[in-house]
Write an enzyme that holds these catalytic residues in place. Structure first.
Site, short mmCIF file in Angstrom:
data_model
loop_
_atom_site.label_atom_id
_atom_site.label_comp_id
_atom_site.label_asym_id
_atom_site.label_seq_id
_atom_site.Cartn_x
_atom_site.Cartn_y
_atom_site.Cartn_z
N LYS A 185 1.21 -1.12 0.09
CA LYS A 185 -0.16 -0.34 -0.25
C LYS A 185 1.28 1.32 0.40
O LYS A 185 1.83 1.30 -0.19
CB LYS A 185 -0.81 -0.21 1.37
CG LYS A 185 -1.93 -1.42 1.24
CD LYS A 185 -2.67 -0.93 -0.46
CE LYS A 185 -3.68 -2.61 -0.68
NZ LYS A 185 -2.97 -3.97 -0.67
C1 LIG Z 1 -9.10 -2.76 -2.31
C2 LIG Z 1 -8.75 -3.21 -0.56
N1 LIG Z 1 -9.72 -3.75 0.30
C3 LIG Z 1 -8.91 -4.61 1.49
C4 LIG Z 1 -7.39 -5.12 1.57
C5 LIG Z 1 -7.19 -5.59 2.33
O1 LIG Z 1 -6.25 -4.52 2.69
P1 LIG Z 1 -5.74 -5.46 4.58
O2 LIG Z 1 -4.23 -6.29 4.03
O3 LIG Z 1 -5.13 -4.62 5.52
O4 LIG Z 1 -6.46 -6.38 4.67
C6 LIG Z 1 -6.55 -4.67 0.05
C7 LIG Z 1 -5.48 -5.63 0.33
O5 LIG Z 1 -4.87 -6.10 -0.31
C8 LIG Z 1 -7.74 -3.92 -0.76
O6 LIG Z 1 -6.58 -3.94 -2.29
#
Ligand SMILES: Cc1ncc(COP(=O)(O)O)c(C=O)c1O
Length: 374
Positions: A185
Site C-alpha cells: 500500500k
Molecule cells: C481494495 C482493498 N481493500 C482491502 C484490502 C485489505 O487490506 P488488508 O490486507 O490490510 O486487510 C486490500 C488489500 O489488498 C485491498 O486491495
C-alpha cells in the site's frame, strides 16, 4: 538508469532509520500496543482532518469492526461493488449480512451509483464502496444518496491513502473510512490498517471492539460488553508507520512521476483501457490496465509469463467478487455485472512502487509493446 534486474509489481521501501527504530522498540520492553500506536493514531488523524483515527491489524479487521460499529448483522443488506478485493464481501458475509453487489465504472472502477440506488431495499443498512487509484467516484453524489436513504457509508480506502476529493483527503470527510498498511500500500506498518470515525464515542467503541469487546469496570476487573475479536496493532508495526508517514509525500510524488511515465510511454494499442488520467490530487497505488489478450494471440497467463521472462512482475487486481464461491452462494451468476467481469478478465497490474525509476516504466512499456504487437 533502472532500479534492478527484476521489477516486482509492488515493494515496500523501509528506511534504515525505521529499521533502527524497530530495534529501539524491541529493546524498550513495550512491544505490543502502546505509545507508538498512540503517536501514529494522532499523526494519521492530522492527515484525516483531525477526525478520530484508530489503528488495527489490517484493513480487513477495520471493516469487520466498522460493520459491528454500525450494528450490521443478520437480516441486513450491504451494497458493495462486484469489483474489489475480497475483504468487503467477506466481512459483510461474516457479520451475517447479505452482500448486495452492483457494477462499477469500467475506467475509474468507482461503484455505479445509479445501480446502488436501484439496489436499496428496506433491509439496506450501508454502502461499502472501494476507491481505486487515479480517480474517486462522485463523493458528493454518494453521500447525498446515503443521506437520502439514511445509510451508513464504509469507504474501503485501502488503495487511496492521500487521494483527495475537492481538496479534502479521503478520510477527512464523510462517514467511516478504512485504510490498509499492507506492504503493497501507499505506506506500510508490515500488516496493519486504520479506521477513521465520526466522533470520540465511535472511537471508544472501536477500542472495545478491537480488543475482545472488553470494558474495564470501576473495580479494576473486566467485563465483555460485546463479543469481538482481537485487532490491536503492535508498537513495532506502529513505529514503522511513523517513519513511513514522514516519507509519505515523497513516496506519493515518486508514484505520481511513475504513473505519468506510464501514460506517456504506454503503447497506443487499440482495445487497451488505461486507468483514468489527469484527475487532480490522486495517489497512485497501482497501475492496472485492461488488455483484450486474445486480440494479440495471448491469454492473460501467457502475457504475464512473457513479462515475467523479461524480468517484470505483474498482479491481478481483482477477480469479480460475485463470481467467487462465496459470491455465487448468494445467487450471483456470470453476466450480471459486465464491467466488473470484464475488469476481472482483462486486468493486469504493472509494477508501480517507490523503488522504481522512470526508466523502468519506459522499459516495461517497451516490453508490453513487444509482447503484444512485436
Ligand atoms: C481494495 C482493498 N481493500 C482491502 C484490502 C485489505 O487490506 P488488508 O490486507 O490490510 O486487510 C486490500 C488489500 O489488498 C485491498 O486491495
Amino acid at each position: 538508469m533502472t532500479s534492478s534486474a527484476y521489477r516486482k509489481f509492488a515493494q515496500p521501501q523501509l528506511s534504515e532509520a525505521s529499521i533502527q527504530a524497530v530495534a529501539d522498540v524491541l529493546r524498550s520492553n513495550w512491544i505490543t500496543t502502546g505509545p507508538k500506536v498512540n503517536e501514529l493514531e494522532q499523526a494519521l488523524s492530522q492527515t484525516f482532518g483531525n477526525r478520530p483515527t484508530r489503528l488495527l491489524t489490517s484493513a480487513t479487521g477495520a471493516m469487520e469492526v466498522a460493520l459491528a460499529l454500525c450494528n450490521i448483522g443478520a437480516g441486513d443488506e450491504v451494497i458493495t461493488s462486484a469489483q474489489s478485493f475480497f475483504s468487503a464481501m467477506n466481512m459483510i458475509v461474516k457479520c451475517g449480512a447479505k452482500p448486495v453487489f452492483v457494477d462499477c465504472d469500467l475506467v475509474t472502477r468507482a461503484i455505479a451509483l445509479d445501480q446502488v440506488e436501484a439496489a436499496i431495499t428496506p433491509r439496506t443498512k450501508a454502502i461499502m464502496p472501494t476507491h481505486f487509484p487515479g480517480a474517486l467516484g462522485d463523493m458528493d453524489a454518494l453521500y447525498a444518496l446515503a443521506k437520502k436513504y439514511q445509510l451508513r457509508v464504509i469507504e474501503d480506502a485501502a488503495l487511496v491513502q492521500g487521494s483527495k476529493w475537492q481538496g479534502k483527503p479521503v478520510g477527512a470527510f464523510g462517514d467511516i473510512a478504512t485504510f490498509s498498511f499492507h506492504p503493497n500500500k501507499n505506506m506500510t506498518t508490515i500488516e496493519g490498517g486504520a479506521i477513521v470515525l465520526n466522533d470520540e464515542a465511535e472511537a471508544q467503541r472501536v477500542e472495545v471492539l478491537r480488543f475482545h469487546g472488553i470494558a474495564k469496570l470501576p473495580d479494576q476487573t473486566r467485563d465483555v460488553v460485546e463479543a469481538s475479536g482481537k485487532f490491536n496493532m503492535s508498537d513495532v508495526s506502529a513505529v514503522i508507520g511513523l517513519h513511513q508517514l514522514t516519507q509519505f509525500d515523497d513516496f506519493m510524488a515518486q508514484r505520481q512521476v511513475l504513473a505519468e511515465h506510464y501514460f506517456t510511454s504506454f503503447p497506443a494499442i487499440p482495445g487497451i483501457v488505461l486507468p483514468p488520467q489527469g484527475q487532480p490530487d490522486q495517489t497512485w497505488n497501482m497501475f492496472c490496465v485492461l488488455i483484450p489478450y486474445e486480440n494479440f494471440g495471448h491469454t492473460r497467463n501467457s502475457f504475464r509469463a512473457a513479462l515475467h521472462d523479461a524480468g517484470i512482475g505483474t498482479g491481478v487486481s481483482y477477480e469479480a467478487c460475485h463470481l467467487t464461491t462465496v459470491g455465487k452462494s448468494f445467487g450471483y451468476t456470470e453476466g450480471m455485472f459486465p464491467n466488473a467481469e470484464r475488469i476481472a478478465r482483462e486486468t493486469v497490474t504493472l509494477p508501480l512502487h517507490v523503488g522504481l525509476m522512470a526508466a523502468d516504466v519506459d522499459e516495461i512499456c517497451a516490453v508490453v509493446k513487444r509482447v503484444l504487437v512485436g
